[in-house]
Design an enzyme around this catalytic site. Structure first.
Site, PDB file in Angstrom:
ATOM      1  CB  THR A   1       8.259   3.600   4.582  1.00  0.00           C
ATOM      2  OG1 THR A   1       7.795   4.765   5.288  1.00  0.00           O
ATOM      3  CG2 THR A   1       8.433   3.924   3.109  1.00  0.00           C
ATOM      4  N   PRO A   2       8.126   1.705   6.966  1.00  0.00           N
ATOM      5  CG  PRO A   2       9.841   0.222   7.594  1.00  0.00           C
ATOM      6  CD  PRO A   2       9.310   1.003   6.424  1.00  0.00           C
TER       7      PRO A   2
ATOM      8  CD1 TRP B   1      -2.880  -1.495   0.381  1.00  0.00           C
ATOM      9  CD2 TRP B   1      -1.552  -2.484   1.863  1.00  0.00           C
ATOM     10  NE1 TRP B   1      -3.334  -2.761   0.566  1.00  0.00           N
ATOM     11  CE2 TRP B   1      -2.553  -3.400   1.469  1.00  0.00           C
ATOM     12  CE3 TRP B   1      -0.603  -2.901   2.789  1.00  0.00           C
ATOM     13  CZ2 TRP B   1      -2.635  -4.695   1.962  1.00  0.00           C
ATOM     14  CZ3 TRP B   1      -0.677  -4.200   3.293  1.00  0.00           C
ATOM     15  CH2 TRP B   1      -1.673  -5.066   2.881  1.00  0.00           C
ATOM     16  N   GLY B   2       2.131   1.101  -0.381  1.00  0.00           N
ATOM     17  CA  GLY B   2       2.998   2.264  -0.509  1.00  0.00           C
ATOM     18  C   GLY B   2       3.473   2.829   0.811  1.00  0.00           C
TER      19      GLY B   2
ATOM     20  CG  ASP C   1     -15.037  -8.368   0.359  1.00  0.00           C
ATOM     21  OD1 ASP C   1     -15.268  -9.402  -0.295  1.00  0.00           O
ATOM     22  OD2 ASP C   1     -15.646  -8.070   1.399  1.00  0.00           O
TER      23      ASP C   1
ATOM     24  CG  ASP D   1       3.357   0.602   8.924  1.00  0.00           C
ATOM     25  OD1 ASP D   1       2.513   1.161   8.209  1.00  0.00           O
ATOM     26  OD2 ASP D   1       3.798  -0.529   8.706  1.00  0.00           O
ATOM     27  CB  ALA D   2       6.648   4.573  13.287  1.00  0.00           C
TER      28      ALA D   2
ATOM     29  CE  LYS E   1     -21.966   0.564   4.757  1.00  0.00           C
ATOM     30  NZ  LYS E   1     -21.163   0.069   3.623  1.00  0.00           N
TER      31      LYS E   1
END
Length: 416
Positions: free
Chosen positions: A93-94, A90-91, A261, A97-98, A164
């Site tokens: 990097t670590p 998904w492009g 999905d 995420d951090a 939802k």
């Protein structure tokens, strides 16, 4: 971020269910990194396992340690030569995420080692929140169940919208909840006539609830169940709606949004008869933790519409949505799945390992549609067309239909 169970080897031909973790397999490095098990990481590296080993979603040990806040593992992996800017499917990097999970000390470590965040603000933009008092959930009307929980019809500021709810097993996990919020923050920026509009997330409530526009005619699944086979003109018009929405997602910058999905239940129809795609980008993090570690996303999505490479737990890209799209178009011409009586997982298994595909009777499917479907569900993902190509072909097919007989009214076709 995403929850995985890491296999020690590729799945066998007749695999059923998720694998158990092999404590001796090379993927144990990823598992130990996600758990903050420094000793386990050292053991794997000493065995000769590469520090940049990645799963089929291209997520490395450094990705997992960064999103889980495992500082010691992050430092160790960098010392052992882990690529600070490895990019997942998904492009991200670590460092992406951090930042998403607020691990500031890890962000500083990664930045000091040259880490970059290519998704930038996408990692940090908060989701638009709606005060819980504005929506009376006590008056909510249950209208269905989605992939992640129940769907209700409610009123927000005088307008009917869809609420939802997210399963408590997901919403109670703060890390997974954060992942949902990140995906919803991306969804809120999208604008397209064939994409369901995200409105916001309710705050100050015990459950995770988000609002989207309400499409009164239900899903394509409902339409096919009530109407059966669609006439060719209507089927092509609907296929164009879906293809245009998916093309918008696939061409999203800075990185494509893969639905993963795409099924008739995730295609809704508005009052004007237009189809819109919904629930994209959420499937990759709608996995529950188990006692052994993580569940792979190989079973993400519905088996009946799953691309072979996803079922086989192989690396995949945008063409998985093209495969699912072909099966949906096939159903519109036929009136439903050709193998409805068969077990969905067995259907996916045969498609993945025996190259099985639905029948294409010349009586039901016009020649240009048959050719297009065969391209879209090709066993080699690289040979499948893009949605941009599909749109051009469908427009050409639509023009040919219009020259032979009048196109039926979209409004008349949409009546359930």
């Amino acid at each position: 971020m995403e929850n995985f169970k890491y296999p020690s080897s590729p799945p066998s031909k007749r695999m059923r269910g998720a694998e158990t973790i092999d404590s001796e397999g090379p993927y144990r490095l990823l598992y130990c990194s996600s758990k903050g098990d420094t000793d386990g990481v050292v053991q794997e590296l000493e065995k000769g396992v590469e520090p940049n080993l990645a799963d089929y979603d291209k997520r490395t040990a450094l990705h997992l340690a960064s999103c889980e806040g495992c500082t010691e593992v992050v430092v160790l992996l960098l010392e052992k030569g882990a690529d600070v800017n490895s990019i997942d499917r998904w492009g991200r990097t670590p460092l992406s995420d951090a930042r998403s999970f607020g691990h500031e000390s890890i962000c500083k470590i990664l930045e000091a080692n040259g880490g970059i965040d290519p998704v930038g603000l996408d990692s940090q933009i908060p989701c638009y929140t709606i005060d819980y008092s504005e929506v009376n959930m006590n008056d909510a009307i249950l209208i269905g169940e989605g992939s992640y929980g129940e769907i209700y019809l409610v009123k927000w500021r005088g307008t009917e919208v869809a609420a939802k709810t997210i399963r408590s097993s997901i919403a109670s996990n703060q890390r997974v909840k954060n992942s949902f919020m990140k995906e919803l923050a991306l969804w809120q920026k999208l604008r397209h006539p064939n994409i369901v509009q995200f409105l916001g997330v309710l705050n100050n409530c015990n459950r995770l609830i988000f609002l989207t526009e309400y499409l009164c005619n239900g899903s394509l699944h409902d339409i096919l169940r009530k109407k059966g086979r669609l006439d060719p003109q209507t089927a092509v018009a609907y296929a164009l709606d879906i293809a245009r929405g998916m093309n918008y997602l696939h061409q999203h910058k800075s990185h494509a949004i893969i639905h993963r999905d795409l099924t008739p239940r995730n295609v809704l129809q508005d009052a004007a008869g237009r189809l819109k795609v919904t629930d994209f980008g959420l499937s990759k993090i709608a996995q529950e933790k188990d006692v052994l570690g993580y569940k792979m996303t190989g079973t993400t999505g519905s088996f009946r519409y799953m691309a072979p490479e996803v079922y086989r737990r192989e690396s995949y890209g945008k063409s998985v949505d093209v495969f699912s799209f072909a099966l949906i178009v096939h159903e519109m011409f036929q009136g439903g799945p050709s193998n409805l009586a068969d077990d969905p997982e067995q259907v996916a298994d045969k498609r993945a390992y025996e190259d099985s595909r639905p029948p294409l009777s010349s009586y039901v499917y016009p020649e240009p549609i048959r050719i297009l479907l065969q391209k879209c569900w090709h066993k080699n993902p690289d040979f499948r067309p893009t949605f941009e190509d599909i749109i051009l072909e469908l427009e050409s097919i639509q023009d040919k239909f219009q020259t032979t007989e009048p196109m039926p009214s979209r409004c008349r076709c949409s009546i359930l």
